[in-house]
Write a protein that holds these residues in place. Structure first.
Motif, PDB file in Angstrom:
ATOM      1  N   PRO A  38      45.606  15.368  11.034  1.00 47.20           N
ATOM      2  CA  PRO A  38      44.270  15.832  10.656  1.00 47.20           C
ATOM      3  C   PRO A  38      44.294  16.530   9.303  1.00 47.20           C
ATOM      4  O   PRO A  38      45.332  17.059   8.875  1.00 47.20           O
ATOM      5  CB  PRO A  38      43.897  16.789  11.786  1.00 47.20           C
ATOM      6  CG  PRO A  38      45.210  17.255  12.326  1.00 47.20           C
ATOM      7  CD  PRO A  38      46.158  16.111  12.178  1.00 47.20           C
ATOM      8  N   THR A  39      43.173  16.526   8.672  1.00 44.79           N
ATOM      9  CA  THR A  39      43.060  17.193   7.369  1.00 44.79           C
ATOM     10  C   THR A  39      42.671  18.647   7.571  1.00 44.79           C
ATOM     11  O   THR A  39      42.218  19.062   8.645  1.00 44.79           O
ATOM     12  CB  THR A  39      42.003  16.501   6.499  1.00 44.79           C
ATOM     13  OG1 THR A  39      40.708  16.720   7.080  1.00 44.79           O
ATOM     14  CG2 THR A  39      42.271  15.010   6.393  1.00 44.79           C
ATOM     15  N   GLY A  40      42.826  19.404   6.520  1.00 47.25           N
ATOM     16  CA  GLY A  40      42.326  20.761   6.509  1.00 47.25           C
ATOM     17  C   GLY A  40      40.913  20.794   5.974  1.00 47.25           C
ATOM     18  O   GLY A  40      40.128  19.860   6.149  1.00 47.25           O
ATOM     19  N   LEU A  41      40.570  21.859   5.300  1.00 43.08           N
ATOM     20  CA  LEU A  41      39.251  22.008   4.711  1.00 43.08           C
ATOM     21  C   LEU A  41      39.124  21.090   3.503  1.00 43.08           C
ATOM     22  O   LEU A  41      39.963  21.117   2.600  1.00 43.08           O
ATOM     23  CB  LEU A  41      39.025  23.464   4.291  1.00 43.08           C
ATOM     24  CG  LEU A  41      37.636  23.822   3.796  1.00 43.08           C
ATOM     25  CD1 LEU A  41      36.624  23.707   4.915  1.00 43.08           C
ATOM     26  CD2 LEU A  41      37.630  25.227   3.203  1.00 43.08           C
ATOM     27  N   LEU A  42      38.092  20.248   3.506  1.00 41.37           N
ATOM     28  CA  LEU A  42      37.840  19.322   2.408  1.00 41.37           C
ATOM     29  C   LEU A  42      36.500  19.652   1.770  1.00 41.37           C
ATOM     30  O   LEU A  42      35.503  19.870   2.473  1.00 41.37           O
ATOM     31  CB  LEU A  42      37.828  17.866   2.898  1.00 41.37           C
ATOM     32  CG  LEU A  42      39.095  17.341   3.552  1.00 41.37           C
ATOM     33  CD1 LEU A  42      38.876  15.890   3.990  1.00 41.37           C
ATOM     34  CD2 LEU A  42      40.276  17.438   2.613  1.00 41.37           C
ATOM     35  N   MET A  43      36.476  19.665   0.465  1.00 36.99           N
ATOM     36  CA  MET A  43      35.229  19.878  -0.279  1.00 36.99           C
ATOM     37  C   MET A  43      34.971  18.665  -1.162  1.00 36.99           C
ATOM     38  O   MET A  43      35.825  18.294  -1.974  1.00 36.99           O
ATOM     39  CB  MET A  43      35.316  21.152  -1.118  1.00 36.99           C
ATOM     40  CG  MET A  43      35.246  22.420  -0.281  1.00 36.99           C
ATOM     41  SD  MET A  43      35.551  23.912  -1.239  1.00 36.99           S
ATOM     42  CE  MET A  43      37.341  23.820  -1.407  1.00 36.99           C
ATOM     43  N   LEU A  44      33.817  18.049  -0.972  1.00 38.52           N
ATOM     44  CA  LEU A  44      33.429  16.856  -1.726  1.00 38.52           C
ATOM     45  C   LEU A  44      32.450  17.242  -2.819  1.00 38.52           C
ATOM     46  O   LEU A  44      31.550  18.063  -2.612  1.00 38.52           O
ATOM     47  CB  LEU A  44      32.790  15.809  -0.819  1.00 38.52           C
ATOM     48  CG  LEU A  44      33.617  15.271   0.340  1.00 38.52           C
ATOM     49  CD1 LEU A  44      32.805  14.248   1.110  1.00 38.52           C
ATOM     50  CD2 LEU A  44      34.898  14.663  -0.178  1.00 38.52           C
ATOM     51  N   GLN A  45      32.628  16.594  -3.951  1.00 39.54           N
ATOM     52  CA  GLN A  45      31.716  16.804  -5.073  1.00 39.54           C
ATOM     53  C   GLN A  45      31.546  15.481  -5.806  1.00 39.54           C
ATOM     54  O   GLN A  45      32.525  14.869  -6.223  1.00 39.54           O
ATOM     55  CB  GLN A  45      32.260  17.867  -6.025  1.00 39.54           C
ATOM     56  CG  GLN A  45      31.396  18.076  -7.266  1.00 39.54           C
ATOM     57  CD  GLN A  45      31.931  19.186  -8.152  1.00 39.54           C
ATOM     58  OE1 GLN A  45      31.659  20.352  -7.943  1.00 39.54           O
ATOM     59  NE2 GLN A  45      32.721  18.815  -9.153  1.00 39.54           N
ATOM     60  N   ASP A  46      30.304  15.034  -5.926  1.00 36.47           N
ATOM     61  CA  ASP A  46      30.023  13.786  -6.629  1.00 36.47           C
ATOM     62  C   ASP A  46      29.448  14.117  -8.003  1.00 36.47           C
ATOM     63  O   ASP A  46      28.587  14.997  -8.138  1.00 36.47           O
ATOM     64  CB  ASP A  46      29.029  12.938  -5.829  1.00 36.47           C
ATOM     65  CG  ASP A  46      29.205  11.460  -6.102  1.00 36.47           C
ATOM     66  OD1 ASP A  46      30.167  11.099  -6.804  1.00 36.47           O
ATOM     67  OD2 ASP A  46      28.395  10.656  -5.603  1.00 36.47           O
ATOM     68  N   ARG A  47      29.903  13.393  -8.994  1.00 33.62           N
ATOM     69  CA  ARG A  47      29.441  13.636 -10.365  1.00 33.62           C
ATOM     70  C   ARG A  47      28.193  12.802 -10.613  1.00 33.62           C
ATOM     71  O   ARG A  47      28.204  11.578 -10.470  1.00 33.62           O
ATOM     72  CB  ARG A  47      30.530  13.278 -11.362  1.00 33.62           C
ATOM     73  CG  ARG A  47      31.800  14.092 -11.196  1.00 33.62           C
ATOM     74  CD  ARG A  47      32.800  13.783 -12.288  1.00 33.62           C
ATOM     75  NE  ARG A  47      32.286  14.121 -13.596  1.00 33.62           N
ATOM     76  CZ  ARG A  47      32.952  13.912 -14.747  1.00 33.62           C
ATOM     77  NH1 ARG A  47      34.147  13.354 -14.708  1.00 33.62           N
ATOM     78  NH2 ARG A  47      32.417  14.249 -15.895  1.00 33.62           N
ATOM     79  N   VAL A  48      27.113  13.460 -10.999  1.00 39.15           N
ATOM     80  CA  VAL A  48      25.860  12.782 -11.321  1.00 39.15           C
ATOM     81  C   VAL A  48      25.339  13.349 -12.634  1.00 39.15           C
ATOM     82  O   VAL A  48      25.579  14.515 -12.957  1.00 39.15           O
ATOM     83  CB  VAL A  48      24.812  12.961 -10.197  1.00 39.15           C
ATOM     84  CG1 VAL A  48      25.314  12.387  -8.885  1.00 39.15           C
ATOM     85  CG2 VAL A  48      24.440  14.426 -10.027  1.00 39.15           C
ATOM     86  N   PRO A  49      24.620  12.550 -13.430  1.00 40.92           N
ATOM     87  CA  PRO A  49      24.007  13.084 -14.650  1.00 40.92           C
ATOM     88  C   PRO A  49      22.990  14.167 -14.319  1.00 40.92           C
ATOM     89  O   PRO A  49      22.362  14.154 -13.252  1.00 40.92           O
ATOM     90  CB  PRO A  49      23.335  11.851 -15.276  1.00 40.92           C
ATOM     91  CG  PRO A  49      24.035  10.675 -14.665  1.00 40.92           C
ATOM     92  CD  PRO A  49      24.411  11.103 -13.288  1.00 40.92           C
ATOM     93  N   TYR A  50      22.816  15.094 -15.240  1.00 40.91           N
ATOM     94  CA  TYR A  50      21.919  16.212 -14.991  1.00 40.91           C
ATOM     95  C   TYR A  50      20.479  15.757 -14.801  1.00 40.91           C
ATOM     96  O   TYR A  50      19.670  16.446 -14.159  1.00 40.91           O
ATOM     97  CB  TYR A  50      21.999  17.212 -16.147  1.00 40.91           C
ATOM     98  CG  TYR A  50      21.356  16.737 -17.416  1.00 40.91           C
ATOM     99  CD1 TYR A  50      20.035  17.065 -17.716  1.00 40.91           C
ATOM    100  CD2 TYR A  50      22.058  15.958 -18.335  1.00 40.91           C
ATOM    101  CE1 TYR A  50      19.434  16.626 -18.886  1.00 40.91           C
ATOM    102  CE2 TYR A  50      21.468  15.515 -19.493  1.00 40.91           C
ATOM    103  CZ  TYR A  50      20.161  15.854 -19.772  1.00 40.91           C
ATOM    104  OH  TYR A  50      19.569  15.402 -20.934  1.00 40.91           O
ATOM    105  N   VAL A  51      20.142  14.567 -15.346  1.00 40.65           N
ATOM    106  CA  VAL A  51      18.781  14.060 -15.198  1.00 40.65           C
ATOM    107  C   VAL A  51      18.459  13.785 -13.730  1.00 40.65           C
ATOM    108  O   VAL A  51      17.296  13.877 -13.315  1.00 40.65           O
ATOM    109  CB  VAL A  51      18.606  12.773 -16.039  1.00 40.65           C
ATOM    110  CG1 VAL A  51      17.225  12.181 -15.859  1.00 40.65           C
ATOM    111  CG2 VAL A  51      18.851  13.077 -17.503  1.00 40.65           C
ATOM    112  N   LEU A  52      19.458  13.464 -12.930  1.00 40.71           N
ATOM    113  CA  LEU A  52      19.240  13.119 -11.530  1.00 40.71           C
ATOM    114  C   LEU A  52      19.216  14.324 -10.615  1.00 40.71           C
ATOM    115  O   LEU A  52      18.953  14.177  -9.417  1.00 40.71           O
ATOM    116  CB  LEU A  52      20.319  12.143 -11.056  1.00 40.71           C
ATOM    117  CG  LEU A  52      20.417  10.816 -11.800  1.00 40.71           C
ATOM    118  CD1 LEU A  52      21.499   9.945 -11.192  1.00 40.71           C
ATOM    119  CD2 LEU A  52      19.083  10.084 -11.799  1.00 40.71           C
ATOM    120  N   GLY A  53      19.488  15.503 -11.128  1.00 45.66           N
ATOM    121  CA  GLY A  53      19.462  16.692 -10.292  1.00 45.66           C
ATOM    122  C   GLY A  53      20.800  17.407 -10.284  1.00 45.66           C
ATOM    123  O   GLY A  53      21.745  17.035 -10.993  1.00 45.66           O
ATOM    124  N   PRO A  54      20.920  18.460  -9.470  1.00 52.44           N
ATOM    125  CA  PRO A  54      22.175  19.229  -9.416  1.00 52.44           C
ATOM    126  C   PRO A  54      23.309  18.417  -8.819  1.00 52.44           C
ATOM    127  O   PRO A  54      23.095  17.459  -8.066  1.00 52.44           O
ATOM    128  CB  PRO A  54      21.810  20.425  -8.521  1.00 52.44           C
ATOM    129  CG  PRO A  54      20.667  19.938  -7.690  1.00 52.44           C
ATOM    130  CD  PRO A  54      19.904  18.994  -8.554  1.00 52.44           C
TER     131      PRO A  54
END
Length: 459
Positions: free
Chosen positions: A106-122
């Motif tokens: 099993p994995t531990g704590l995972l944090m996902l972050q997707d890169r999007v242009p600022y025009v599309l939102g945070p």
């Protein structure tokens, strides 16, 4: 993050990985390390062994967490699904992220972050507490843009953290997706612009099919052929039963011309004159495609979409949905051109009978108005929407280009001025009313020529 082998290259990779892990210490980890070092120094100076033990524990814990996290062999697969991949400006699209734990632990704590242009939102961020061996997790977020264009999504970044929050490591996936934001379109009312133009609207002609043995004039009878198609003269001549060639309707043609000259528009942003023209061209394209026209998009640079063997017209050799998608994606990224005039577009249009012509013009001086007027010579029905920078820059300003509109009307165009806040559907309806009021004879004025063909119209 695999452990190194015995080769020098593997040892160097292991050392580099450890340095990366140590550089990933969080603020908490650095604070613990600093406190541990300070406590150890004070304990040594004051001769306090108990404080020295505490200091060593605080100093060793962050590097130990970094080493353990570095050697953790997580095998995680990430994927992204965009629905839909093409949206109108101002509409939302949903992005679904899926993480699969393909390892045996099993994995531990995972944090996902997707890169999007600022025009599309945070930038979207998600926290996954624990993914069991062979398990999966799915999360989603929405993106929205008021500006047309193509926007890259990704790569997806995965941040690994130890249970104490001492160290975080970031790993990036390589896959990316593209969100295409096409111009807004508005439904146009069904109007009828009658006229004498061959090969468009309800006055479609019929032409022979252009592929296969069915094109032979005449051909031999085949089992199942309709006896009403028997060509008796050829039957008597060849001594066998012959049938007439098959025919199919000839598709109506329409050219949508978009003026993209940088000097023809002022202002920028979603409410600018240029964006109105792009949105208007998209609405007209969708309207005529839905009515079975063979359509092409033409700009002032002389380039047409699609540029295929059918003279640049879509719909005859392509599916209407594919044709619409191709032209809408072109409009999604169209920008201002450096052209000084409309001569290149005129050179394309004067090559043949283009059927219906729908144009969206920016500012027209006397010279370019004359060039636009000559475009009407080879077209059956010509409809122009002219955007004046003066009226778009200052609300309520008086338009001083009325005589240029009159030049187009004298040449046979139905020319209307597009003002801020006036929807294209209203102008479209007004064009139909003006065409009905002027009658077919007005479409022969200004060119000195008559377009022969079957009487018909379009709606």
């Amino acid at each position: 993050m695999a452990a190194g082998g015995g080769s020098p290259h593997a040892v160097e990779e292991e050392q580099a990985g450890l340095r990366t892990a140590l550089s990933g210490l969080t603020t908490r980890g650095r604070s613990f390390l600093a406190a541990g070092v300070a406590a150890s120094v004070c304990a040594y100076a004051l001769g306090q062994p108990d404080l020295l033990r505490v200091g060593l524990l605080l100093a060793v814990l962050p590097p130990a967490c970094a080493v353990v996290l570095h050697r953790t062999r997580y095998r995680v697969a990430g994927s992204r699904r965009l629905s839909p991949a093409r949206v109108p400006a101002g509409s939302e699209a949903r992005v679904r992220l899926r993480m699969d734990n393909v390892s045996r632990m099993p994995t531990g704590l995972l944090m996902l972050q997707d890169r999007v242009p600022y025009v599309l939102g945070p930038r979207p961020r998600f926290v996954l507490d624990r993914v069991e061996a062979g398990g999966r997790r799915e999360v989603s977020y929405r993106v929205r843009s008021d500006l047309r264009g193509r926007y890259p999504l990704g790569p997806l970044q995965l941040r690994l953290a130890d249970p104490f929050g001492m160290c975080e490591l970031t790993r990036s996936f390589s896959t990316q997706d593209t969100l295409t934001v096409v111009p807004r379109t508005e439904p146009l009312p069904p109007v009828r612009l009658t006229g004498e133009a061959a090969g468009y609207g309800d006055g479609r002609q019929r032409s022979p099919a252009l592929a296969g043995e069915d094109d032979v004039i005449p051909r031999g009878y085949r089992h199942g052929d309709d006896l009403r198609r028997v060509h008796w003269r050829s039957t008597a001549r060849y001594g066998e039963l012959m049938v007439r060639r098959e025919e199919q309707p000839q598709r109506a043609r329409c050219t949508v011309l978009l003026d993209t000259r940088s000097g023809a528009y002022q202002g920028a942003g979603p409410d600018s004159a240029f964006e109105w023209a792009v949105s208007g061209a998209a609405s007209a394209l969708m309207h005529v495609l839905e009515r079975g026209f063979s359509v092409r998009l033409l700009t002032d640079t002389g380039s047409s979409v699609p540029a295929d063997g059918s003279g640049g017209f879509a719909g005859a050799t392509q599916d209407s949905a594919d044709s619409a998608g191709l032209m809408m994606e072109t409009l999604a990224v169209v920008e201002h051109s450096d052209e000084a005039g409309l001569s290149r577009a005129y050179d394309v249009l004067r090559g043949g009978n283009e059927g219906l012509l729908i144009a969206f013009f920016g500012d027209l001086d006397d010279e370019q108005a004359a060039v636009a007027a000559r475009m009407r010579q080879r077209s059956g029905v010509a409809l122009a929407f002219v955007l004046s920078s003066e009226t778009w820059a200052q609300s309520g300003a008086v338009d001083r280009a009325g005589h240029r509109l009159q030049l187009l009307r004298d040449a046979g165009w139905t020319a209307l001025e597009a003002r801020p806040g006036v929807p294209l559907a209203e102008l479209w309806r007004r064009a139909g009313q003006e065409r009905t009021a002027t009658g077919p004879a007005a479409w022969h004025g200004g060119t000195g020529s008559t377009v022969a063909g079957a009487s018909g119209g379009w709606s």
